[in-house]
Design a protein around this motif. Structure first.
Motif, PDB file in Angstrom:
ATOM      1  N   LEU A 136     104.030  94.428 -23.822  1.00 48.38           N
ATOM      2  CA  LEU A 136     104.275  93.108 -23.220  1.00 48.38           C
ATOM      3  C   LEU A 136     103.445  92.910 -21.951  1.00 48.38           C
ATOM      4  N   ALA A 137     103.436  93.913 -21.096  1.00 47.12           N
ATOM      5  CA  ALA A 137     102.654  93.804 -19.862  1.00 47.12           C
ATOM      6  C   ALA A 137     101.162  93.683 -20.154  1.00 47.12           C
ATOM      7  N   GLY A 138     100.674  94.482 -21.082  1.00 46.36           N
ATOM      8  CA  GLY A 138      99.260  94.425 -21.437  1.00 46.36           C
ATOM      9  C   GLY A 138      98.868  93.102 -22.076  1.00 46.36           C
ATOM     10  N   SER A 139      99.727  92.566 -22.936  1.00 41.63           N
ATOM     11  CA  SER A 139      99.452  91.271 -23.570  1.00 41.63           C
ATOM     12  C   SER A 139      99.431  90.159 -22.532  1.00 41.63           C
ATOM     13  N   LEU A 156      96.235  90.501 -20.464  1.00 37.10           N
ATOM     14  CA  LEU A 156      95.046  90.078 -21.197  1.00 37.10           C
ATOM     15  C   LEU A 156      94.991  88.555 -21.309  1.00 37.10           C
ATOM     16  N   GLY A 157      96.136  87.917 -21.537  1.00 35.74           N
ATOM     17  CA  GLY A 157      96.166  86.452 -21.544  1.00 35.74           C
ATOM     18  C   GLY A 157      95.747  85.881 -20.206  1.00 35.74           C
ATOM     19  N   LEU A 158      96.232  86.473 -19.140  1.00 36.52           N
ATOM     20  CA  LEU A 158      95.873  86.042 -17.789  1.00 36.52           C
ATOM     21  C   LEU A 158      94.378  86.215 -17.539  1.00 36.52           C
ATOM     22  N   LEU A 159      93.859  87.364 -17.908  1.00 36.83           N
ATOM     23  CA  LEU A 159      92.437  87.665 -17.723  1.00 36.83           C
ATOM     24  C   LEU A 159      91.563  86.708 -18.519  1.00 36.83           C
ATOM     25  N   ALA A 160      91.921  86.474 -19.761  1.00 37.23           N
ATOM     26  CA  ALA A 160      91.123  85.598 -20.620  1.00 37.23           C
ATOM     27  C   ALA A 160      91.108  84.171 -20.090  1.00 37.23           C
ATOM     28  N   ALA A 161      92.220  83.724 -19.549  1.00 39.57           N
ATOM     29  CA  ALA A 161      92.304  82.356 -19.022  1.00 39.57           C
ATOM     30  C   ALA A 161      91.494  82.194 -17.740  1.00 39.57           C
ATOM     31  N   ARG A 162      91.269  83.268 -17.038  1.00 42.15           N
ATOM     32  CA  ARG A 162      90.534  83.211 -15.764  1.00 42.15           C
ATOM     33  C   ARG A 162      89.016  83.158 -15.957  1.00 42.15           C
ATOM     34  N   ASP A 163      88.580  83.253 -17.200  1.00 45.38           N
ATOM     35  CA  ASP A 163      87.147  83.240 -17.505  1.00 45.38           C
ATOM     36  C   ASP A 163      86.409  84.232 -16.612  1.00 45.38           C
ATOM     37  N   VAL A 208     103.691  85.753 -27.330  1.00 44.80           N
ATOM     38  CA  VAL A 208     104.297  84.877 -26.313  1.00 44.80           C
ATOM     39  C   VAL A 208     103.886  85.336 -24.916  1.00 44.80           C
ATOM     40  N   ALA A 209     103.889  86.637 -24.672  1.00 38.96           N
ATOM     41  CA  ALA A 209     103.470  87.162 -23.363  1.00 38.96           C
ATOM     42  C   ALA A 209     102.017  86.797 -23.066  1.00 38.96           C
ATOM     43  N   ALA A 210     101.149  86.910 -24.066  1.00 35.91           N
ATOM     44  CA  ALA A 210      99.734  86.555 -23.872  1.00 35.91           C
ATOM     45  C   ALA A 210      99.585  85.068 -23.576  1.00 35.91           C
ATOM     46  N   VAL A 211     100.333  84.237 -24.284  1.00 39.34           N
ATOM     47  CA  VAL A 211     100.280  82.796 -24.052  1.00 39.34           C
ATOM     48  C   VAL A 211     100.775  82.474 -22.646  1.00 39.34           C
ATOM     49  N   LEU A 212     101.864  83.092 -22.236  1.00 36.68           N
ATOM     50  CA  LEU A 212     102.371  82.870 -20.872  1.00 36.68           C
ATOM     51  C   LEU A 212     101.348  83.298 -19.832  1.00 36.68           C
ATOM     52  N   GLY A 213     100.718  84.452 -20.060  1.00 35.29           N
ATOM     53  CA  GLY A 213      99.670  84.896 -19.153  1.00 35.29           C
ATOM     54  C   GLY A 213      98.535  83.901 -19.073  1.00 35.29           C
ATOM     55  N   ALA A 214      98.131  83.360 -20.223  1.00 34.94           N
ATOM     56  CA  ALA A 214      97.044  82.373 -20.256  1.00 34.94           C
ATOM     57  C   ALA A 214      97.446  81.092 -19.547  1.00 34.94           C
TER      58      ALA A 214
END
Length: 112
Positions: free
Chosen positions: A37-40, A43-50, A102-108
Motif C-alpha cells: 500500500l505504501a509503495g503503491s 509511486l502514484g505520487l511520484l508519477a503525478a509529480r512528473d 486505490v492507494a496509487a490513485v490517491l497518491g496521484a
C-alpha cells in the motif's frame, strides 16, 4: 549510470521492506499489506509529480520496486486460501490488488 542507480535503489528498497517485516514480528502478512500500500501510494505520487524519466526509473522501478512485493502477496493469498478456504484466499488477492490501485490513485490525486 542510471542502471547502476536502479540496482542500488532496488537494494535499498528491499532492505526497507525487510525492516518493515522485522517490525511486524509475528504478523508478516500485515507487513506485506503495509509495504504494498505504501509503495503503491508513493509511486502514484511520484508519477503525478512528473519527476522525469530517470527519477521514475531510479525511485519508481528501483526503490519502490524493491520495496513492494507481488510475489509475497501471491504466496500470502495462497496461504490464506489453504488456511481459510479458496474463496477467502481469492478475496485476499483481489483485496490486495484493489487496495493498491486505490492507494496509487490517491497518491496521484494528492500529487497533482
Amino acid at each position: 549510470m542510471t542502471a547502476l542507480l536502479v540496482v542500488l535503489a532496488g537494494g535499498v528498497g528491499a532492505c526497507l521492506r525487510y525492516a518493515v517485516i522485522l517490525a511486524a514480528g509475528s504478523r508478516p502478512r500485515r507487513a506485506t499489506w503495509v509495504v504494498n500500500l505504501a509503495g503503491s501510494f508513493a509511486l502514484g505520487l511520484l508519477a503525478a509529480r512528473d519527476a522525469g524519466p530517470e527519477t521514475l526509473l531510479v525511485v519508481g522501478t528501483g526503490l519502490l520496486g524493491g520495496f513492494t512485493t507481488f510475489s509475497t502477496a501471491a504466496v500470502d493469498s495462497v496461504d490464506v486460501g489453504r488456511e481459510h478456504g479458496t474463496g477467502t484466499g481469492a478475496a485476499h488477492a483481489v483485496g490486495m490488488l484493489v487496495a493498491c490501485v486505490v492507494a496509487a490513485v490517491l497518491g496521484a490525486l494528492i500529487g497533482r
